[in-house]
Scaffold this motif. Structure first.
Motif, PDB file in Angstrom:
ATOM      1  N   SER A  66       0.580   2.563   8.825  1.00 12.76           N
ATOM      2  CA  SER A  66       1.544   1.470   9.000  1.00 12.76           C
ATOM      3  C   SER A  66       2.529   1.512   7.841  1.00 12.76           C
ATOM      4  O   SER A  66       2.297   2.206   6.832  1.00 12.76           O
ATOM      5  CB  SER A  66       0.811   0.125   8.999  1.00 12.76           C
ATOM      6  OG  SER A  66       0.270  -0.105   7.709  1.00 12.76           O
ATOM      7  N   ASP A  67       3.627   0.763   7.952  1.00 10.76           N
ATOM      8  CA  ASP A  67       4.599   0.707   6.852  1.00 10.76           C
ATOM      9  C   ASP A  67       3.934   0.207   5.561  1.00 10.76           C
ATOM     10  O   ASP A  67       4.233   0.691   4.473  1.00 10.76           O
ATOM     11  CB  ASP A  67       5.772  -0.197   7.231  1.00 10.76           C
ATOM     12  CG  ASP A  67       6.655   0.453   8.304  1.00 10.76           C
ATOM     13  OD1 ASP A  67       6.491   1.677   8.542  1.00 10.76           O
ATOM     14  OD2 ASP A  67       7.482  -0.267   8.902  1.00 10.76           O
ATOM     15  N   ALA A  68       3.055  -0.760   5.718  1.00 10.25           N
ATOM     16  CA  ALA A  68       2.376  -1.320   4.539  1.00 10.25           C
ATOM     17  C   ALA A  68       1.491  -0.259   3.877  1.00 10.25           C
ATOM     18  O   ALA A  68       1.442  -0.150   2.643  1.00 10.25           O
ATOM     19  CB  ALA A  68       1.533  -2.526   4.948  1.00 10.25           C
ATOM     20  N   GLU A  69       0.817   0.528   4.702  1.00  5.50           N
ATOM     21  CA  GLU A  69      -0.052   1.584   4.150  1.00  5.50           C
ATOM     22  C   GLU A  69       0.788   2.669   3.456  1.00  5.50           C
ATOM     23  O   GLU A  69       0.390   3.200   2.415  1.00  5.50           O
ATOM     24  CB  GLU A  69      -0.906   2.202   5.257  1.00  5.50           C
ATOM     25  CG  GLU A  69      -2.040   1.289   5.709  1.00  5.50           C
ATOM     26  CD  GLU A  69      -2.733   1.786   6.977  1.00  5.50           C
ATOM     27  OE1 GLU A  69      -3.940   1.535   7.112  1.00  5.50           O
ATOM     28  OE2 GLU A  69      -2.064   2.414   7.829  1.00  5.50           O
ATOM     29  N   CYS A  70       1.945   2.970   4.040  1.00  5.99           N
ATOM     30  CA  CYS A  70       2.847   3.960   3.401  1.00  5.99           C
ATOM     31  C   CYS A  70       3.302   3.447   2.040  1.00  5.99           C
ATOM     32  O   CYS A  70       3.321   4.184   1.046  1.00  5.99           O
ATOM     33  CB  CYS A  70       4.070   4.218   4.285  1.00  5.99           C
ATOM     34  SG  CYS A  70       3.709   5.117   5.782  1.00  5.99           S
ATOM     35  N   ALA A  71       3.684   2.176   2.010  1.00  5.89           N
ATOM     36  CA  ALA A  71       4.168   1.584   0.763  1.00  5.89           C
ATOM     37  C   ALA A  71       3.059   1.567  -0.289  1.00  5.89           C
ATOM     38  O   ALA A  71       3.289   1.835  -1.472  1.00  5.89           O
ATOM     39  CB  ALA A  71       4.665   0.159   1.025  1.00  5.89           C
ATOM     40  N   GLU A  72       1.841   1.281   0.135  1.00  4.31           N
ATOM     41  CA  GLU A  72       0.698   1.245  -0.779  1.00  4.31           C
ATOM     42  C   GLU A  72       0.421   2.648  -1.343  1.00  4.31           C
ATOM     43  O   GLU A  72       0.185   2.813  -2.550  1.00  4.31           O
ATOM     44  CB  GLU A  72      -0.539   0.716  -0.025  1.00  4.31           C
ATOM     45  CG  GLU A  72      -1.858   0.802  -0.785  1.00  4.31           C
ATOM     46  CD  GLU A  72      -1.866  -0.001  -2.083  1.00  4.31           C
ATOM     47  OE1 GLU A  72      -1.078  -0.949  -2.197  1.00  4.31           O
ATOM     48  OE2 GLU A  72      -2.652   0.364  -2.992  1.00  4.31           O
ATOM     49  N   ALA A  73       0.488   3.657  -0.484  1.00  9.92           N
ATOM     50  CA  ALA A  73       0.247   5.037  -0.927  1.00  9.92           C
ATOM     51  C   ALA A  73       1.314   5.462  -1.933  1.00  9.92           C
ATOM     52  O   ALA A  73       1.011   6.096  -2.954  1.00  9.92           O
ATOM     53  CB  ALA A  73       0.242   5.987   0.274  1.00  9.92           C
ATOM     54  N   LEU A  74       2.560   5.078  -1.690  1.00  7.32           N
ATOM     55  CA  LEU A  74       3.646   5.432  -2.597  1.00  7.32           C
ATOM     56  C   LEU A  74       3.486   4.707  -3.937  1.00  7.32           C
ATOM     57  O   LEU A  74       3.709   5.290  -5.005  1.00  7.32           O
ATOM     58  CB  LEU A  74       5.007   5.105  -1.970  1.00  7.32           C
ATOM     59  CG  LEU A  74       6.226   5.552  -2.780  1.00  7.32           C
ATOM     60  CD1 LEU A  74       6.197   7.057  -3.040  1.00  7.32           C
ATOM     61  CD2 LEU A  74       7.515   5.171  -2.050  1.00  7.32           C
ATOM     62  N   ALA A 101      12.427  13.463  -8.906  1.00  2.00           N
ATOM     63  CA  ALA A 101      12.202  14.519  -7.910  1.00  2.00           C
ATOM     64  C   ALA A 101      10.750  14.520  -7.437  1.00  2.00           C
ATOM     65  O   ALA A 101      10.481  14.697  -6.241  1.00  2.00           O
ATOM     66  CB  ALA A 101      12.565  15.879  -8.510  1.00  2.00           C
ATOM     67  N   VAL A 102       9.812  14.314  -8.355  1.00  2.00           N
ATOM     68  CA  VAL A 102       8.392  14.308  -7.953  1.00  2.00           C
ATOM     69  C   VAL A 102       8.092  13.062  -7.113  1.00  2.00           C
ATOM     70  O   VAL A 102       7.372  13.130  -6.113  1.00  2.00           O
ATOM     71  CB  VAL A 102       7.461  14.382  -9.188  1.00  2.00           C
ATOM     72  CG1 VAL A 102       6.000  14.241  -8.770  1.00  2.00           C
ATOM     73  CG2 VAL A 102       7.650  15.712  -9.911  1.00  2.00           C
ATOM     74  N   LEU A 103       8.696  11.931  -7.496  1.00  2.00           N
ATOM     75  CA  LEU A 103       8.481  10.709  -6.703  1.00  2.00           C
ATOM     76  C   LEU A 103       9.039  10.887  -5.291  1.00  2.00           C
ATOM     77  O   LEU A 103       8.412  10.466  -4.306  1.00  2.00           O
ATOM     78  CB  LEU A 103       9.144   9.503  -7.396  1.00  2.00           C
ATOM     79  CG  LEU A 103       8.808   8.139  -6.780  1.00  2.00           C
ATOM     80  CD1 LEU A 103       7.303   7.866  -6.821  1.00  2.00           C
ATOM     81  CD2 LEU A 103       9.555   7.025  -7.504  1.00  2.00           C
ATOM     82  N   ALA A 104      10.195  11.552  -5.191  1.00  2.00           N
ATOM     83  CA  ALA A 104      10.783  11.812  -3.865  1.00  2.00           C
ATOM     84  C   ALA A 104       9.850  12.709  -3.053  1.00  2.00           C
ATOM     85  O   ALA A 104       9.653  12.497  -1.848  1.00  2.00           O
ATOM     86  CB  ALA A 104      12.148  12.476  -4.028  1.00  2.00           C
ATOM     87  N   TYR A 105       9.240  13.687  -3.716  1.00  2.00           N
ATOM     88  CA  TYR A 105       8.302  14.594  -3.042  1.00  2.00           C
ATOM     89  C   TYR A 105       7.073  13.820  -2.558  1.00  2.00           C
ATOM     90  O   TYR A 105       6.554  14.079  -1.466  1.00  2.00           O
ATOM     91  CB  TYR A 105       7.907  15.709  -4.007  1.00  2.00           C
ATOM     92  CG  TYR A 105       6.859  16.653  -3.479  1.00  2.00           C
ATOM     93  CD1 TYR A 105       7.096  17.433  -2.342  1.00  2.00           C
ATOM     94  CD2 TYR A 105       5.628  16.767  -4.114  1.00  2.00           C
ATOM     95  CE1 TYR A 105       6.126  18.302  -1.864  1.00  2.00           C
ATOM     96  CE2 TYR A 105       4.658  17.635  -3.643  1.00  2.00           C
ATOM     97  CZ  TYR A 105       4.910  18.392  -2.514  1.00  2.00           C
ATOM     98  OH  TYR A 105       3.950  19.251  -2.031  1.00  2.00           O
ATOM     99  N   ARG A 106       6.619  12.881  -3.355  1.00  2.00           N
ATOM    100  CA  ARG A 106       5.447  12.078  -2.958  1.00  2.00           C
ATOM    101  C   ARG A 106       5.782  11.136  -1.805  1.00  2.00           C
ATOM    102  O   ARG A 106       4.881  10.589  -1.167  1.00  2.00           O
ATOM    103  CB  ARG A 106       4.932  11.256  -4.157  1.00  2.00           C
ATOM    104  CG  ARG A 106       4.366  12.093  -5.285  1.00  2.00           C
ATOM    105  CD  ARG A 106       3.057  12.748  -4.921  1.00  2.00           C
ATOM    106  NE  ARG A 106       2.585  13.639  -5.962  1.00  2.00           N
ATOM    107  CZ  ARG A 106       2.213  14.898  -5.764  1.00  2.00           C
ATOM    108  NH1 ARG A 106       2.224  15.407  -4.551  1.00  2.00           N
ATOM    109  NH2 ARG A 106       1.788  15.643  -6.769  1.00  2.00           N
ATOM    110  N   SER A 107       7.065  10.919  -1.569  1.00  2.00           N
ATOM    111  CA  SER A 107       7.464   9.984  -0.509  1.00  2.00           C
ATOM    112  C   SER A 107       7.505  10.643   0.868  1.00  2.00           C
ATOM    113  O   SER A 107       7.620   9.943   1.870  1.00  2.00           O
ATOM    114  CB  SER A 107       8.864   9.425  -0.794  1.00  2.00           C
ATOM    115  OG  SER A 107       8.949   8.960  -2.102  1.00  2.00           O
ATOM    116  N   ILE A 108       7.467  11.968   0.924  1.00  2.00           N
ATOM    117  CA  ILE A 108       7.627  12.626   2.234  1.00  2.00           C
ATOM    118  C   ILE A 108       6.330  12.573   3.035  1.00  2.00           C
ATOM    119  O   ILE A 108       5.267  12.416   2.479  1.00  2.00           O
ATOM    120  CB  ILE A 108       8.095  14.105   2.111  1.00  2.00           C
ATOM    121  CG1 ILE A 108       7.057  14.951   1.355  1.00  2.00           C
ATOM    122  CG2 ILE A 108       9.451  14.181   1.462  1.00  2.00           C
ATOM    123  CD1 ILE A 108       7.375  16.437   1.375  1.00  2.00           C
TER     124      ILE A 108
END
Lengths: 108, 281
Positions: A66-74, A101-108
């Motif tokens: 879910s969006d919430a789970e994505c946000a939590e993982a990020l 750049a690493v944070l952007a990579y973790r967001s994919i």
């Protein structure tokens, strides 16, 4: 369906996985094998990639979070990054660039 | 009380480590030799039965995609199938993995070395520099720490404990407090004694410098370690990004604002692959 990209070692690749990015293998600057994004891998493809010394593939996997789970993982990834970067001045351009750049990579 | 180590003592104590694999120097020399052939590489590989076995095993696996076992018995055929550059990579990684295993290097230490080696290779491709030199620089950049752990385990453990207790501590300062020197200096002395090329010695010596000398291998090793730590590739609680030289990044033409997802993904996947393939223990 929402998908996310994963980069995996060739030894982890299996048939029916879907390429998340075009796969191109070049030798001496000449492309000798390519597959498009969205291509469904076959056993033969995996053998062909290995024969040409490919070591990894980018695949698209279903993202059922879910969006919430994505946000939590990020948020967790960012917290870990903050620890990893805790010794350095994040205002320095190179450090700031690497962090972003690493944070952007973790967001994919 | 801090030790006061002389260069002579560092070299003398290096006898506690296994013999440094001569094939590493030999391979690096073939890169600068226009007359080097497949035959030259064959003879280097076949000098060592462990390396020969690993090359055949990996060549079989690569040639058949790991799916259909087939016995390759001719080294020239194996090299032709796998490719010169890939065989060089295999020989370098296998010989240094063997050296690490015989040195009783921890898994974490080896995985970090592989991660930096792989990141260095990928940066070298961007910077149009030798991937073989980059791999060796990455695999050996912390060789001074291996010496410290093997020759002075008590002091080495005290450094580790101090680093865990003081979250902001600098590794080089902490090592100097206990050893009177740091792992970059120890590594430089060892690499010089092992007759490694000057650029490899410089990479080991300067990989922590904020203002390193203008040398592509130094820049590659320095930035590779920052990326390997930032990506948390060895998944070690103590992983921290240290200095990151702006000049080194510029020398490699790195643009941090570009999309680096593919580069990072490749480094992460290849590190996992090489750690599986070249496990040191």
């Amino acid at each position: 369906m929402k998908t996310r990209l994963r980069y995996i070692a060739l030894s982890e690749a299996e048939e029916e996985m879907v390429l998340g990015a075009p796969l191109t293998i070049a030798e001496h600057g000449v492309t000798n094998f390519s597959l498009p994004a969205g291509h469904v891998l076959t056993e033969q493809n995996i053998r062909q990639i290995a024969l040409r010394h490919g070591e990894f593939v980018c695949i698209a996997v279903a993202d059922t979070r879910s969006d919430a789970e994505c946000a939590e993982a990020l948020a967790q990834a960012q917290a870990r990054l903050d620890v990893i970067f805790s010794l350095v001045d994040r205002h320095r351009p190179a450090i700031a660039g690497l962090y972003k750049a690493v944070l952007a990579y973790r967001s994919i | 009380m801090a030790l006061h180590l002389s260069e002579a003592e560092i070299i003398e104590r290096a006898a506690l480590l296994p013999a440094f694999p001569a094939v590493v120097n030999d391979i690096l020399q073939t890169l600068d030799d226009d007359n080097a052939t497949i035959g030259t590489l064959c003879s280097l590989v076949e000098r060592d039965p462990v390396i020969t076995g690993r090359v055949f095993s990996l060549a079989n696996s690569a040639a058949m995609g790991g799916r259909t076992p087939r016995e390759l018995r001719d080294m020239q055929v194996a090299i032709s199938l796998v490719g010169l550059s890939r065989v060089r990579e295999i020989v370098l990684a296998v010989s240094l993995a063997e050296f690490s295993r015989e040195s009783r290097m921890s898994n974490y230490f080896w995985e970090h070395s592989v991660a930096v080696g792989v990141a260095a290779q990928e940066l070298a491709r961007i910077a149009h520099y030798s991937v073989d030199y980059a791999l060796v620089g990455g695999l050996l950049h912390d060789i001074g720490q291996l010496w410290m752990a093997r020759c002075y385990p008590l002091e080495f453990q005290m450094v580790r404990m101090a680093m865990q207790a003081q979250t902001k501590a600098c590794i080089l300062d902490t090592e100097r407090q206990h050893f009177g020197t740091d792992h970059c200096v120890v590594g430089r002395v060892l690499a010089t004694a092992w007759h490694l090329p000057a650029s490899v010695v410089a990479a080991i010596s300067h990989h922590h410098d904020l203002y390193p000398p203008a040398d592509k291998l130094v820049a590659t090793t320095h930035v590779a370690e920052a990326i390997a730590n930032a990506l948390d590739l060895s998944r070690h609680e103590e992983a921290r990004v240290g200095q990151l030289s702006e000049a080194a990044c510029q020398q490699l033409s790195l643009d941090w604002h570009a999309d680096l997802n593919f580069l990072f993904g490749k480094i992460e996947a290849r590190t996992r692959y090489l750690c599986q393939t070249f496990a040191a223990s």
